[in-house]
Design a protein around this motif. Sequence first.
Motif, PDB file in Angstrom:
ATOM      1  N   GLY A  43      24.273  39.994 -16.969  1.00 46.00           N
ATOM      2  CA  GLY A  43      25.627  39.545 -17.245  1.00 46.00           C
ATOM      3  C   GLY A  43      25.736  38.066 -17.531  1.00 46.00           C
ATOM      4  O   GLY A  43      26.830  37.535 -17.693  1.00 46.00           O
ATOM      5  N   SER A  44      24.602  37.374 -17.608  1.00 43.02           N
ATOM      6  CA  SER A  44      24.635  35.928 -17.829  1.00 43.02           C
ATOM      7  C   SER A  44      24.784  35.599 -19.310  1.00 43.02           C
ATOM      8  O   SER A  44      24.712  36.476 -20.166  1.00 43.02           O
ATOM      9  CB  SER A  44      23.360  35.274 -17.278  1.00 43.02           C
ATOM     10  N   GLY A  45      24.937  34.338 -19.600  1.00 34.77           N
ATOM     11  CA  GLY A  45      25.086  33.877 -20.969  1.00 34.77           C
ATOM     12  C   GLY A  45      23.768  33.556 -21.650  1.00 34.77           C
ATOM     13  O   GLY A  45      23.757  33.104 -22.791  1.00 34.77           O
ATOM     14  N   SER A  46      22.653  33.794 -20.954  1.00 34.44           N
ATOM     15  CA  SER A  46      21.325  33.536 -21.514  1.00 34.44           C
ATOM     16  C   SER A  46      20.432  34.747 -21.302  1.00 34.44           C
ATOM     17  O   SER A  46      20.627  35.524 -20.367  1.00 34.44           O
ATOM     18  CB  SER A  46      20.670  32.336 -20.825  1.00 34.44           C
ATOM     19  N   SER A  47      19.438  34.894 -22.163  1.00 32.72           N
ATOM     20  CA  SER A  47      18.488  35.992 -21.986  1.00 32.72           C
ATOM     21  C   SER A  47      17.612  35.723 -20.761  1.00 32.72           C
ATOM     22  O   SER A  47      17.467  34.570 -20.331  1.00 32.72           O
ATOM     23  CB  SER A  47      17.626  36.170 -23.237  1.00 32.72           C
ATOM     24  N   THR A 105      22.135  42.206 -12.218  1.00 34.90           N
ATOM     25  CA  THR A 105      22.193  43.275 -11.231  1.00 34.90           C
ATOM     26  C   THR A 105      21.186  44.338 -11.590  1.00 34.90           C
ATOM     27  O   THR A 105      20.816  44.511 -12.767  1.00 34.90           O
ATOM     28  CB  THR A 105      23.604  43.892 -11.124  1.00 34.90           C
ATOM     29  N   THR A 106      20.718  45.064 -10.556  1.00 35.99           N
ATOM     30  CA  THR A 106      19.708  46.075 -10.757  1.00 35.99           C
ATOM     31  C   THR A 106      20.030  47.328  -9.950  1.00 35.99           C
ATOM     32  O   THR A 106      20.739  47.275  -8.947  1.00 35.99           O
ATOM     33  CB  THR A 106      18.311  45.573 -10.316  1.00 35.99           C
ATOM     34  N   ALA A 107      19.458  48.434 -10.400  1.00 39.04           N
ATOM     35  CA  ALA A 107      19.511  49.698  -9.654  1.00 39.04           C
ATOM     36  C   ALA A 107      18.225  50.452  -9.938  1.00 39.04           C
ATOM     37  O   ALA A 107      17.730  50.449 -11.067  1.00 39.04           O
ATOM     38  CB  ALA A 107      20.721  50.519 -10.060  1.00 39.04           C
TER      39      ALA A 107
END
Length: 111
Positions: A43-47, A105-107
């Motif tokens: 969800g960030s603005g960078s890869s 985030t992860t799942a």
Amino acid sequence: MARTALTAQRFATLGLAPTYGAPDAAGVSFRSNGKQVLHVKNGSGSSITVTLKIGKTIEGLSVTNPTATVAAGADKFFGPFNDNYEQPDGTDTVFVDFSSVTSVTTACLSL
């Protein structure tokens, strides 16, 4: 720092609404039996770069860990993971690192 230990969430016939969490700066870990998939949402603005940690050596030599990029605002699925990714401690644990965990985030999902 300790890795965030993920618990696999099983797919179900009537659907799965997975729970996502933020990974620790040290990365994540999860138990694998070859049916787990890691979903990473950036969800960030960078890869970010995701590094899948190989747990084995070949004839005593380390293997280069594969990496993949998750673009800003995108998500990717990784896996399933064969036993090459299991760490050598005998616990069937897979390690995954992230270049940044800000707004990630992860799942862990299980077939």
